[in-house]
Write a protein that holds these residues in place. Structure first.
Motif, PDB file in Angstrom:
ATOM      1  N   CYS A 198     -16.971  35.526  29.607  1.00 14.83           N
ATOM      2  CA  CYS A 198     -16.201  34.613  28.751  1.00 14.83           C
ATOM      3  C   CYS A 198     -16.186  35.186  27.331  1.00 14.83           C
ATOM      4  O   CYS A 198     -17.232  35.581  26.807  1.00 14.83           O
ATOM      5  N   THR A 208     -16.843  34.394  34.198  1.00 12.77           N
ATOM      6  CA  THR A 208     -15.677  33.537  34.412  1.00 12.77           C
ATOM      7  C   THR A 208     -14.521  34.376  34.951  1.00 12.77           C
ATOM      8  O   THR A 208     -14.500  35.595  34.781  1.00 12.77           O
ATOM      9  N   VAL A 238     -11.478  32.459  28.871  1.00 12.88           N
ATOM     10  CA  VAL A 238     -12.507  31.556  28.364  1.00 12.88           C
ATOM     11  C   VAL A 238     -13.031  30.757  29.562  1.00 12.88           C
ATOM     12  O   VAL A 238     -12.247  30.350  30.417  1.00 12.88           O
ATOM     13  N   CYS A 239     -14.355  30.534  29.630  1.00 16.87           N
ATOM     14  CA  CYS A 239     -14.900  29.811  30.786  1.00 16.87           C
ATOM     15  C   CYS A 239     -14.566  28.318  30.699  1.00 16.87           C
ATOM     16  O   CYS A 239     -14.157  27.818  29.650  1.00 16.87           O
ATOM     17  N   CYS A 297     -16.382  26.367  27.865  1.00 19.27           N
ATOM     18  CA  CYS A 297     -15.845  26.569  26.513  1.00 19.27           C
ATOM     19  C   CYS A 297     -14.478  25.896  26.366  1.00 19.27           C
ATOM     20  O   CYS A 297     -14.144  25.370  25.295  1.00 19.27           O
TER      21      CYS A 297
END
Lengths: 329, 329
Positions: A282, A289, A293-294, A297
């Motif tokens: 991420c 991930t 972005v995971c 987040c």
């Protein structure tokens, strides 16, 4: 409750609990023995823990997580705890007190993470903002932060207090939909891979009645209330359906989950494990991930810093409109 | 029942039935259309029947078998019936009258086989002698004699009236035990192989409420009573559990069964089809079997010619001792 005058199967002393699926009654001491043996069996059969592993127990303050922490400590494992403050009103406040009291009384290490203080949101606010069931944001936050705590602290394995009733209910939900992907991943132990820590469920062979009895016999005070935000979720409906079947056929619930693990999970593992590729870090937090972005987040981006929403407001919404998408199972 | 004043989704005429899983109400004519279309869809998706197949329908006199016979005839298939007299007191006598009346009124061919007259036993007597649940001897007798009737009559396929509720309940029982062997065989169509005729379940997409409505709208009289010997069997408990889930989540039952057929059955077929070898002809009747004598002939050896046992005697035993082994699922 056992019938008046019933005796422990092992020692013939007065029994404190009847366990229809074992077709037997037990005194306090031999109930503890049964619980220890079932946990040892689960650990051995599924290679959950090595003797010198550093274990991180995800502690909620409820009976299951305190029981698993207690049993592992008694069995001689080095197990620290991590507690996540979810901000679910009085329920969370009290849960935190039980977790802290247990750790302090036994001189065990308990790290506390607070969603509001450290991440700028709580579960009611996240549920309100995302318009999904509370269990969705809660599960996502827990998975992410327990994984992170294990990486940060150099732990070998994250242990959770999922018991036989929990696992059977989740399995039931996944089976009702024949969600082959989820079914393939519903294992009592997941090895470390792709940046995720190893995870294990040592209570997989114990029912919630047995973990509650463990705590009572051992004098452990725990949060007795169910999470108020879980009221009416499908997970509880699945538990009720399985309990009705268990009443008719004692042992049916254990057979359902344990036969799955033994007979079905190996067949499914072959078909679903291919899909593990494509993970990277991420860009925000470094967690593994598939996206830029995971999911954690992404949730923070959406909900962090909003005015906090009280539990009752979210529950009012749930009562008015029914449950949203993405239920707990 | 639909709400007062509710309209058919198709034609806006007054509705006679509400179907929550379709989120709609229907008038009689469009309920029939829905049933026909679901049967056509099942037949096409699973290659159940060819246009010129000679079809043998296993007719019990209940709503499902009369509905499937009626629908197939209406769709233009050549379908004859076979009725098996089970000797279950008034229940069987009445069922036979309904089956005969349906066939005679429409000029359809119905062969009748009587267990007592032709094989020297009935289901209550077999249940009493074998000390197993009645559904066990009943299922065995039906499978064997319908297969034999199809071979004798040169039929291409045996059709049964199993509906979505039946199939979902059997699947539920097999899933509770993760009986991988049974799960792999629970398909809506089984091809002819090893001397067994092809078998198909064209009602797999219709619930029992829908097949009952078909009969009512079409003016078909049918046996409304449940078989008295099935009272308390696990199949009915599984139906009740699934109905509770369906009430909470309309469509859940259909998703459970249809997703299994679509997503899970193909995975299982690969692992279980290897076990088909080793069959030869029964030395007594010529049916395919793995033993020297098939299970049906073994049952006959054990029970044929015994003094007949009345239904009530067997039901008394069931009530006193609970159900035996080998339940219906």
């Amino acid at each position: 409750m056992p019938a008046v005058g019933s005796k422990c199967r092992v020692c013939r002393q007065p029994a404190i609990i009847d366990l229809p699926r074992h077709n037997a009654n037990f005194c306090g001491e031999h109930l503890l023995q049964l619980c220890r043996r079932q946990v040892e069996k689960a650990i051995a059969e599924h290679d959950m823990l090595a003797r010198d592993d550093r274990v991180l127990v995800a502690v909620s303050g409820g009976k299951d997580s305190l029981a698993v922490w207690d049993i592992l400590t008694e069995l001689g494992y080095h197990a620290d705890g991590v507690y996540l403050g979810l901000g679910i009103g009085d329920y969370s406040d009290e849960s935190g007190v039980y977790a802290r009291a247990y750790a302090d009384a036994r001189g065990l290490a308990l790290r506390t993470i607070d969603l509001r203080d450290e991440y700028g949101y709580d579960i009611p606010t996240a549920a309100h903002a995302t318009r999904r069931v509370p269990c969705s944001a809660c599960g996502l936050s827990k998975r992410h932060l327990f994984d992170e705590a294990a990486r940060d602290g150099g732990y070998d394995v994250v242990v959770t207090g999922h018991n036989l009733d929990d696992e059977a209910a989740v399995l039931f939900g996944n089976t009702l939909r024949w969600d082959v992907e989820y079914l393939g991943r519903q294992l009592p132990v997941l090895p470390a891979r792709n940046g995720f820590p190893k995870k294990a469920k040592p209570l997989m062979r114990l029912t919630e009645r047995e973990t509650a009895a463990w705590c009572i016999v051992r004098g452990i005070d725990y949060q007795v209330e169910e999470c108020p935000m879980a009221a009416g979720n499908k997970h509880l409906a699945y538990k009720a359906a399985l309990n009705a079947i268990e009443r008719d056929s004692p042992g049916a619930k254990a057979a359902f989950y344990l036969n799955f693990v033994e007979k079905m999970a190996p067949l499914l593992a072959r078909t679903t494990q291919a899909a593990a590729g494509g993970l990277h870090e991420c860009s925000r937090c470094g967690a593994p991930t598939t996206g830029e972005v995971c999911a954690f987040c992404a949730l923070r981006d959406r909900v962090s810093g909003r005015p906090l929403v009280p539990v009752d407001v979210v529950l009012g919404r749930v009562r008015r409109h029914g449950r949203g998408r993405g239920d707990a199972a």
